[in-house]
Write a protein that holds these residues in place. Structure first.
Motif, PDB file in Angstrom:
ATOM      1  N   ARG A 325      79.270  41.035  49.010  1.00 21.09           N
ATOM      2  CA  ARG A 325      79.016  42.337  48.389  1.00 21.09           C
ATOM      3  C   ARG A 325      77.837  43.045  49.037  1.00 21.09           C
ATOM      4  O   ARG A 325      77.878  44.255  49.284  1.00 21.09           O
ATOM      5  CB  ARG A 325      78.756  42.153  46.880  1.00 21.09           C
ATOM      6  CG  ARG A 325      80.011  41.956  46.051  1.00 21.09           C
ATOM      7  CD  ARG A 325      79.734  42.182  44.571  1.00 21.09           C
ATOM      8  NE  ARG A 325      78.852  41.149  44.046  1.00 21.09           N
ATOM      9  CZ  ARG A 325      79.269  40.015  43.492  1.00 21.09           C
ATOM     10  NH1 ARG A 325      80.558  39.776  43.382  1.00 21.09           N
ATOM     11  NH2 ARG A 325      78.417  39.127  43.030  1.00 21.09           N
ATOM     12  N   ARG A 326      76.766  42.273  49.330  1.00 21.88           N
ATOM     13  CA  ARG A 326      75.592  42.886  49.972  1.00 21.88           C
ATOM     14  C   ARG A 326      75.924  43.406  51.358  1.00 21.88           C
ATOM     15  O   ARG A 326      75.485  44.501  51.742  1.00 21.88           O
ATOM     16  CB  ARG A 326      74.443  41.858  50.051  1.00 21.88           C
ATOM     17  CG  ARG A 326      73.794  41.546  48.705  1.00 21.88           C
ATOM     18  CD  ARG A 326      72.462  40.833  48.915  1.00 21.88           C
ATOM     19  NE  ARG A 326      72.643  39.545  49.585  1.00 21.88           N
ATOM     20  CZ  ARG A 326      72.811  38.396  48.960  1.00 21.88           C
ATOM     21  NH1 ARG A 326      72.817  38.351  47.633  1.00 21.88           N
ATOM     22  NH2 ARG A 326      72.955  37.268  49.641  1.00 21.88           N
ATOM     23  N   GLU A 327      76.691  42.653  52.117  1.00 22.16           N
ATOM     24  CA  GLU A 327      77.046  43.070  53.477  1.00 22.16           C
ATOM     25  C   GLU A 327      77.932  44.314  53.468  1.00 22.16           C
ATOM     26  O   GLU A 327      77.758  45.217  54.294  1.00 22.16           O
ATOM     27  CB  GLU A 327      77.747  41.927  54.212  1.00 22.16           C
ATOM     28  CG  GLU A 327      76.843  40.761  54.565  1.00 22.16           C
ATOM     29  CD  GLU A 327      75.752  41.144  55.555  1.00 22.16           C
ATOM     30  OE1 GLU A 327      75.956  42.104  56.333  1.00 22.16           O
ATOM     31  OE2 GLU A 327      74.695  40.505  55.547  1.00 22.16           O
ATOM     32  N   ILE A 328      78.902  44.363  52.543  1.00 22.64           N
ATOM     33  CA  ILE A 328      79.787  45.539  52.457  1.00 22.64           C
ATOM     34  C   ILE A 328      78.987  46.771  52.045  1.00 22.64           C
ATOM     35  O   ILE A 328      79.174  47.869  52.587  1.00 22.64           O
ATOM     36  CB  ILE A 328      80.944  45.273  51.473  1.00 22.64           C
ATOM     37  CG1 ILE A 328      81.889  44.208  52.038  1.00 22.64           C
ATOM     38  CG2 ILE A 328      81.715  46.557  51.181  1.00 22.64           C
ATOM     39  CD1 ILE A 328      83.008  43.814  51.106  1.00 22.64           C
ATOM     40  N   LYS A 329      78.068  46.584  51.070  1.00 21.00           N
ATOM     41  CA  LYS A 329      77.235  47.697  50.646  1.00 21.00           C
ATOM     42  C   LYS A 329      76.366  48.207  51.791  1.00 21.00           C
ATOM     43  O   LYS A 329      76.251  49.424  52.007  1.00 21.00           O
ATOM     44  CB  LYS A 329      76.351  47.260  49.476  1.00 21.00           C
ATOM     45  CG  LYS A 329      75.470  48.378  48.918  1.00 21.00           C
ATOM     46  CD  LYS A 329      74.621  47.878  47.759  1.00 21.00           C
ATOM     47  CE  LYS A 329      73.726  48.996  47.241  1.00 21.00           C
ATOM     48  NZ  LYS A 329      72.858  48.528  46.112  1.00 21.00           N
ATOM     49  N   SER A 330      75.774  47.293  52.549  1.00 24.58           N
ATOM     50  CA  SER A 330      74.939  47.673  53.685  1.00 24.58           C
ATOM     51  C   SER A 330      75.764  48.394  54.752  1.00 24.58           C
ATOM     52  O   SER A 330      75.321  49.395  55.335  1.00 24.58           O
ATOM     53  CB  SER A 330      74.274  46.428  54.287  1.00 24.58           C
ATOM     54  OG  SER A 330      73.541  46.748  55.435  1.00 24.58           O
TER      55      SER A 330
END
Length: 487
Positions: A325-330
């Motif tokens: 989730r963090r990588e997709i958001k970034s």
């Protein structure tokens, strides 16, 4: 359906017939004028009322739900400013609240009150009714202060509005202009699952608005086109060569009319038969390889935990899910920054800044009402079209015979002065057509004309030269779309 009844009891017999004939599942009534002594009782429906707190026959709202729909009453507001009722439906894949609100025009309702109203509607809802709030964004004729306040509340709470852009209030005073005050507001419901249409079946100073909500995406009708990127142009040319007959007689006006119409039909049929039907533009996102690898690892971790139910495997799955989730958001934030930094108002970027701004500020188009000769208002598209037709018929009339100019003299003067079109001239004109321009009613684009085979090209030349010789333009070439612009 949402409808301002302006007193429902007097209209009840007609209302029941129309409600069943339209197969309405949920009806949102405003200005019901009900009290504790007067109430609705409809067969096969459950009725929830919110009356005016003074128990007087004014204002009020009613929410009518079919008995076959599993639901329960969720909230109710009965204040001087607002009368609202909300129910929650349980029969959908996701729970959703449906509400009706009547906002009295006698009070100054501010943004915070509207926010409280929307907050009371729940986390996921569709709210309809008469908000007595005008704003250009949802298709009203003007923007007033209450409309600004409601628009701010809608924006701050992440809601959407849904309307057709057509007037819903039709004042009995002919000096007043109809406007849009009845519409829907939703939250966490995509517009792709909603369609809107008007209903003019009721005898009232308000027309109804029908919202169709589907658990599947509602496909909007696509504009008809003859070709798309899948068109097989080679097969298109071969089919045209087989169907076109260069020996067709073009000696009379009737023959020219028929040949012109046949030519258009042949070109359209050949284009359609060699083009795959498009189901609409599919939006695809190409994620980087490292994102796709993380998805695979998460999938393996979930499968491992499903089999073992080991707390350690669950911890690994949770860590992978959070990291993904963090990588997709970034990634999305970086893509947005790059997109915004590359926007420009210059021609080199195809004016991307203005296009992005226009997309953000897109509003519902206001459809201006039209007054009939007898002073009443045309509501439906059919009524408007008939008024336009009568108006244009008065404008486009044959030249009066009182003119001093002799048409026959003009014809004889120019009879031999118009040279026939050569292949070279026709080819030059077709090559010079702008491929980005929209086609006429026959849907034949510049791209299609540039892909005509030699035989079809020659037949088009014959048609044009026959028109010059006969001094007659084929009827099908004179069909035009007239766009009326509000004054």
């Amino acid at each position: 359906m949402t409808w301002n009844a302006n007193g429902i009891l007097a209209k009840l017999p007609t209302f029941e017939v129309i409600l069943n004939s339209l197969d309405i599942d949920i009806c949102l009534l405003t200005e019901t004028h009900l009290t504790k002594r007067n109430y609705l009782n409809l067969k096969d429906f459950k009725v929830y009322n919110a009356i005016h707190p003074g128990n007087t026959a004014r204002g009020g709202s009613s929410l009518i739900v079919k008995n076959t729909i599993e639901h329960f009453e969720f909230a109710k507001i009965e204040s001087n400013e607002i009368q609202m009722t909300i129910v929650q439906l349980n029969s959908l894949k996701q729970k959703i609240n449906i509400g009706v609100a009547y906002c009295s025009p006698s009070f100054c309702i501010k943004k915070e009150t509207f926010k409280s109203l929307l907050f009371e509607s729940g986390d996921r809802f569709i709210l309809g009714g008469d908000f007595n709030a005008k704003h250009l964004d949802w298709g009203s004729r003007v923007t007033l202060s209450r409309g600004k306040e409601l628009r701010l509340a809608i924006r701050e709470l992440g809601c959407n509005f849904h309307s057709s852009g057509n007037p819903t209030y039709w004042p009995t005073d002919n000096n007043k202009i109809p406007d849009l005050v009845d519409f829907f507001i939703s939250k966490k419901v995509s517009s792709n699952f909603i369609s809107i249409e008007d209903c003019y079946d009721f005898d009232s100073d308000h027309s109804a608005v029908i919202l169709s909500f589907s658990e599947d995406i509602v496909k909007k009708p696509m504009k008809p086109i003859l070709t798309n990127p899948s068109t097989d142009w080679l097969s298109f040319k071969l089919e045209l060569d087989l169907k076109i007959d260069l020996s067709t007689s073009l000696n009379t006006v009737e023959e020219l009319d028929k040949a012109s119409e046949d030519f258009i039909n042949i070109v359209q049929g050949s284009a359609w038969s060699n083009t795959k039907i498009s189901e609409g533009r599919k939006v695809t996102t190409n994620y980087p390889e490292y994102i796709m690898n993380m998805v695979k690892n998460k999938r393996k971790a979930r499968k491992r935990w499903n089999q073992s139910r080991d707390p350690e495997d669950k911890r690994v799955l949770n860590n992978l899910s959070q990291k993904l989730r963090r990588e997709i958001k970034s990634l999305k934030e970086n893509n947005l920054k790059n997109y915004l930094s590359n926007l420009s108002a210059e021609k080199e970027s195809n004016y991307s800044l203005w296009k992005a701004t226009k997309k953000l500020k897109k509003t519902v188009d206001h459809n201006a009402p039209i007054k009939k000769a007898d002073g009443t208002w045309a509501k439906s598209d059919k009524e408007k079209a008939e008024i336009f037709a009568e108006h244009l018929a008065e404008i486009f009339k044959p030249t009066s015979g009182d003119s001093d100019v002799n048409v026959n003299d003009i014809t004889n003067t120019y009879e031999n002065s118009i040279p026939l079109v050569t292949r070279k001239e026709l080819a030059k004109e077709i090559r010079g057509l702008n491929v980005k321009k929209a086609p006429g009613f026959d849907l034949i684009t510049a791209q299609i004309l540039n892909n005509l085979p030699k035989k079809a090209f020659l037949f088009l030349q014959l048609l044009i030269n026959a028109a010059i010789k006969l001094r007659y333009v084929p009827s099908i070439w004179k069909v035009a779309e007239i766009i009326m612009i509000p004054n």
